[in-house]
Design a protein around this motif. Structure first.
Motif, PDB file in Angstrom:
ATOM      1  N   PHE A 107      -1.600  -9.224  -4.102  1.00  0.00           N
ATOM      2  CA  PHE A 107      -2.007  -9.541  -3.060  1.00  0.00           C
ATOM      3  C   PHE A 107      -3.488  -8.745  -2.823  1.00  0.00           C
ATOM      4  CE2 PHE A 107      -2.134  -9.556   1.956  1.00  0.00           C
ATOM      5  CZ  PHE A 107      -1.805 -11.518   2.414  1.00  0.00           C
ATOM      6  N   ASP A 108      -2.738  -7.273  -2.157  1.00  0.00           N
ATOM      7  CA  ASP A 108      -4.587  -7.034  -2.579  1.00  0.00           C
ATOM      8  C   ASP A 108      -5.234  -7.459  -3.506  1.00  0.00           C
ATOM      9  OD1 ASP A 108      -5.204  -4.135  -0.448  1.00  0.00           O
ATOM     10  OD2 ASP A 108      -5.136  -2.776  -2.418  1.00  0.00           O
ATOM     11  N   VAL A 110      -6.744  -9.193  -4.763  1.00  0.00           N
ATOM     12  CA  VAL A 110      -7.252 -10.936  -4.678  1.00  0.00           C
ATOM     13  C   VAL A 110      -7.556 -11.463  -2.780  1.00  0.00           C
ATOM     14  CG1 VAL A 110      -7.114 -12.919  -4.675  1.00  0.00           C
ATOM     15  CG2 VAL A 110      -6.281 -11.686  -6.325  1.00  0.00           C
ATOM     16  N   VAL A 111      -6.604 -11.137  -2.385  1.00  0.00           N
ATOM     17  CA  VAL A 111      -6.456 -11.302  -0.959  1.00  0.00           C
ATOM     18  C   VAL A 111      -7.438 -10.384  -0.384  1.00  0.00           C
ATOM     19  CG1 VAL A 111      -5.592 -12.263   1.741  1.00  0.00           C
ATOM     20  CG2 VAL A 111      -4.466 -13.146  -1.018  1.00  0.00           C
ATOM     21  N   ASP A 112      -7.094  -9.337   0.274  1.00  0.00           N
ATOM     22  CA  ASP A 112      -7.490  -8.147   0.925  1.00  0.00           C
ATOM     23  C   ASP A 112      -9.661  -7.976   0.515  1.00  0.00           C
ATOM     24  OD1 ASP A 112      -5.597  -7.672   2.459  1.00  0.00           O
ATOM     25  OD2 ASP A 112      -4.941  -6.288   1.631  1.00  0.00           O
ATOM     26  N   HIS A 113      -9.281  -7.522  -1.562  1.00  0.00           N
ATOM     27  CA  HIS A 113     -10.856  -7.122  -1.739  1.00  0.00           C
ATOM     28  C   HIS A 113     -11.272  -8.360  -1.797  1.00  0.00           C
ATOM     29  CE1 HIS A 113      -8.364  -4.204  -4.101  1.00  0.00           C
ATOM     30  NE2 HIS A 113      -8.443  -3.715  -2.771  1.00  0.00           N
ATOM     31  N   LYS A 114     -11.258  -9.276  -2.441  1.00  0.00           N
ATOM     32  CA  LYS A 114     -11.968 -10.254  -2.128  1.00  0.00           C
ATOM     33  C   LYS A 114     -11.643 -11.903  -1.937  1.00  0.00           C
ATOM     34  CE  LYS A 114     -13.240  -8.607  -6.296  1.00  0.00           C
ATOM     35  NZ  LYS A 114     -14.198  -6.834  -5.821  1.00  0.00           N
ATOM     36  N   ASP A 131     -11.700  -3.826 -10.727  1.00  0.00           N
ATOM     37  CA  ASP A 131     -10.704  -5.045 -10.488  1.00  0.00           C
ATOM     38  C   ASP A 131     -10.186  -5.165 -10.935  1.00  0.00           C
ATOM     39  OD1 ASP A 131     -11.961  -5.306  -7.992  1.00  0.00           O
ATOM     40  OD2 ASP A 131     -13.282  -6.533  -8.559  1.00  0.00           O
ATOM     41  N   LEU A 132     -10.536  -5.168 -13.094  1.00  0.00           N
ATOM     42  CA  LEU A 132      -9.882  -5.893 -13.867  1.00  0.00           C
ATOM     43  C   LEU A 132      -8.031  -4.807 -13.571  1.00  0.00           C
ATOM     44  CD1 LEU A 132     -12.378  -6.240 -16.440  1.00  0.00           C
ATOM     45  CD2 LEU A 132     -11.180  -7.767 -15.472  1.00  0.00           C
ATOM     46  N   ALA A 133      -8.306  -3.515 -13.939  1.00  0.00           N
ATOM     47  CA  ALA A 133      -7.460  -2.637 -13.805  1.00  0.00           C
ATOM     48  C   ALA A 133      -5.904  -3.077 -12.924  1.00  0.00           C
ATOM     49  CB  ALA A 133      -7.729  -1.269 -13.770  1.00  0.00           C
ATOM     50  N   TRP A 134      -6.681  -3.163 -11.171  1.00  0.00           N
ATOM     51  CA  TRP A 134      -6.004  -2.909 -10.482  1.00  0.00           C
ATOM     52  C   TRP A 134      -5.254  -4.172 -10.375  1.00  0.00           C
ATOM     53  CZ3 TRP A 134      -5.355   0.116  -6.374  1.00  0.00           C
ATOM     54  CH2 TRP A 134      -4.923  -0.394  -5.526  1.00  0.00           C
ATOM     55  N   ASN A 135      -6.226  -5.104 -10.962  1.00  0.00           N
ATOM     56  CA  ASN A 135      -5.496  -6.746 -11.024  1.00  0.00           C
ATOM     57  C   ASN A 135      -4.958  -6.806 -12.411  1.00  0.00           C
ATOM     58  OD1 ASN A 135      -5.957  -8.058  -8.016  1.00  0.00           O
ATOM     59  ND2 ASN A 135      -8.015  -7.910  -9.219  1.00  0.00           N
ATOM     60  N   GLY A 136      -4.638  -6.660 -13.413  1.00  0.00           N
ATOM     61  CA  GLY A 136      -3.966  -6.668 -14.740  1.00  0.00           C
ATOM     62  C   GLY A 136      -2.887  -5.458 -14.622  1.00  0.00           C
TER      63      GLY A 136
END
Length: 163
Positions: A107-108, A110-114, A131-136
Motif C-alpha cells: 500500500f505504501d 503503490v498508493v503513497d509513493h506512486k 521501488d523494485l526492492a520496496w514493492n518486491g
C-alpha cells in the motif's frame, strides 16, 4: 469495584478469520513502525508527507506514529482477548501477521509513493531500484503470508464454524 473477569467458554473453538485479521492489523502497524523508524528517523530519507514544509513533514510523521501505536495497542488488546477466549488459531495468526506486513508495504509503495505522491523512498537518486526492492519485498511478504494461510486452512479441522 471492578467486575470479575468472565472465564473463557469451555469448549471454545479457534477463530481462524479473526485470528488472521487481528494479526494482520498488528503486522501492518509493525511495518508502519519499521518504515517510520528506519526511513523517516534513522536514515531521514523522507517524511510521510514531503510536499510541504519540514514542519508539516514532521507533523505527518507524528500522525503516522500515532496511527501505528494505536494499531499496535488495538491489535494487542484484540490478540489478548482471542487468547483469553481460547479463540486464537496460531497458524492463521502467523499468516495474518505476514500478510499485514506485506499489505502495508505494498500500500505504501503503490498508493503513497506512486498514486498520491505523498513521498518517495529517497530523493536525489534514481528511485527505480528502490521501488523494485520496496514493492518486491512487499510481494514476497504477501506470497509467504498467502502460503501460510493456505497451509493453515489445509491443516484446520474440518466442520468448524468460521470465525
Amino acid at each position: 469495584m471492578s467486575e470479575p473477569v468472565r472465564p473463557a467458554v469451555s469448549g471454545a473453538r479457534p477463530r481462524p478469520r479473526r485470528s488472521m485479521a487481528v494479526c494482520a492489523l498488528i503486522g501492518a502497524a509493525l511495518m508502519a513502525a519499521v518504515d517510520e523508524i528506519v526511513f523517516h528517523q534513522i536514515l531521514a530519507w523522507h517524511h510521510f508527507y514531503d510536499r510541504s514544509t519540514l514542519s508539516v513533514g514532521l507533523l505527518s510523521d507524528g500522525l503516522l506514529h500515532t496511527a501505528e501505536l494505536l494499531g499496535l495497542v488495538a491489535g494487542a488488546a484484540l490478540y489478548a482477548d482471542l487468547r483469553r477466549r481460547r479463540g486464537l488459531s496460531p497458524a492463521h495468526a502467523r499468516a495474518g501477521l505476514v500478510l499485514g506486513l506485506g499489505a502495508f508495504q505494498l500500500f505504501d509503495g503503490v498508493v503513497d509513493h506512486k498514486l498520491l505522491r505523498l513521498h518517495q523512498i529517497r530523493y536525489g537518486v534514481d528511485i527505480t531500484p528502490y521501488d523494485l526492492a520496496w514493492n518486491g519485498a512487499a510481494l514476497v511478504l504477501l506470497a509467504v503470508g498467502g502460503a501460510l494461510a493456505v497451509r493453515a486452512a489445509r491443516h484446520a479441522p474440518s466442520g468448524r464454524a468460521a470465525g
